[in-house]
Design an enzyme around this catalytic site. Sequence first.
Site, PDB file in Angstrom:
ATOM      1  N   PRO A   1       0.630  -0.948  -0.272  1.00 14.27           N
ATOM      2  CA  PRO A   1       0.065  -0.105  -0.073  1.00 14.27           C
ATOM      3  C   PRO A   1       0.676   1.088   0.169  1.00 14.27           C
ATOM      4  O   PRO A   1       1.315   1.185   1.130  1.00 14.27           O
ATOM      5  CB  PRO A   1      -0.835  -0.911   1.362  1.00 14.27           C
ATOM      6  CG  PRO A   1      -0.848  -2.127   0.903  1.00 14.27           C
ATOM      7  CD  PRO A   1       0.559  -2.147   1.432  1.00 14.27           C
ATOM      8  N   CYS A   2      -0.076   1.969  -0.565  1.00 15.08           N
ATOM      9  CA  CYS A   2       1.151   3.730  -1.059  1.00 15.08           C
ATOM     10  C   CYS A   2       0.795   4.492  -0.160  1.00 15.08           C
ATOM     11  O   CYS A   2       1.630   5.820  -0.213  1.00 15.08           O
ATOM     12  CB  CYS A   2       0.665   4.185  -2.495  1.00 15.08           C
ATOM     13  SG  CYS A   2       1.126   2.696  -3.785  1.00 15.08           S
TER      14      CYS A   2
END
Length: 424
Positions: A84-85
């Site tokens: 996840p960013c």
Amino acid sequence: MAEPLRVIEICAGAGGQALGLEKAGFEHELAVELDENAVNTLRHNRPHWKVVKGDVADPAVWDPEDYAPGPGRAPIDLLAGGVPCPPFTIAGKQLGATDERDLFAWAVEQVKIVQPRALLLENVRGLSMPRFAGYRQHVLDKLADFGYAAEWRLLHASDFGVPQLRPRFVLVAMKPEDFVHFHWPAPTGEAPTVGEALLPLISANGWRGAEEWAKKANDIAPTIVGGSKKHGGADLGPTRAKRAWAELGVDALGVANDVPGPDDVFPVGPKLTCEMVARIQGWDGEEFKWTFTGKKTSSYRQIGNAFPPPVAKALGVAIVAALNRTAARREFDPVIEHDPIYRALRETGDFMTAAQIARKAKEDLSDPEIDRRISLLSRDFEIIKETRQSGLAYKLGAFRAFTGQADHKRHEYFRDRETLSKIS
């Protein structure tokens, strides 16, 4: 013909990295993804792959121990993923290790268990910023503890034929004897403009303005943004990105169902269809052919959150060449420092004054500057402070990130089914 190398992909999304790695010579042993729509897309395109839906850090979804080398079981060639960013994105709060969605540190810990021949993790450019220097140093030092050499590199999708900016920060790690054969992929040439890339699609229904529009769309696109499940429908990004799209003659306030008709006229320009957005993301319909399942907004998010397949292929080819040792040897210094203050504190393992830190880090730093950088470190690590006669002293405490702890706050966050359904 050489046997394909085996890859486990975590946080696989809708298949951008997966397709690129397949084209580079990897076969998926396992792909794990949380989003149901992305899982459906993966299964639709590659029904023979083992695709598992669920939280990648939940042992009930998959157990990394099952893929560790053992009697009669060779090591996995590559552990890969696009974790996840949001913990690192410049547009967000940059919570890093304290963001419940952060899985970067957890993914690195799995290297100790799975013992892959290589590791490939990618994320947003924000992770390359000074804010995360200590986090990056922790990752490098941890991998070194596991016996791996590693390096970070900022890559631009437009260097690999993808008609958009899309910078991605990439980590590659291998055993030192293989890593000396790893070379970061060289740019493949100038990317096409948005007009050049999309003209065949946007003119498919005979739109008479297509040629003139393509001349105006004479640059690469801003970064495609997949958006968050917490917010509304699909559009092409924040205000600044919308202005950039408008200059290219694209209406970024949504995604179209159909391509323009022959006599259509637009105040700004046409909206893009999901197929057009996929073309901007690197799915060219030929080498990188892929079908996205689900409704329009879901498809757009799958596309927008993906790793461009051409970039993944270029990295995969470089990793294959290193593992097969068909690439030339290179000079590589395994001692890479992103944060000498973190390293000084970690190596000492005890309290240090600002003067001691400066000497150990071999940098001419003032006390306020050291305090400022310690403050950045404290967002991802516990920092213990002690007042001494010679001044304030600091000691590095625990890493705040989730690495598999049974008592971490992430578990409570993920137990909430309503929250789980909105995780991006």
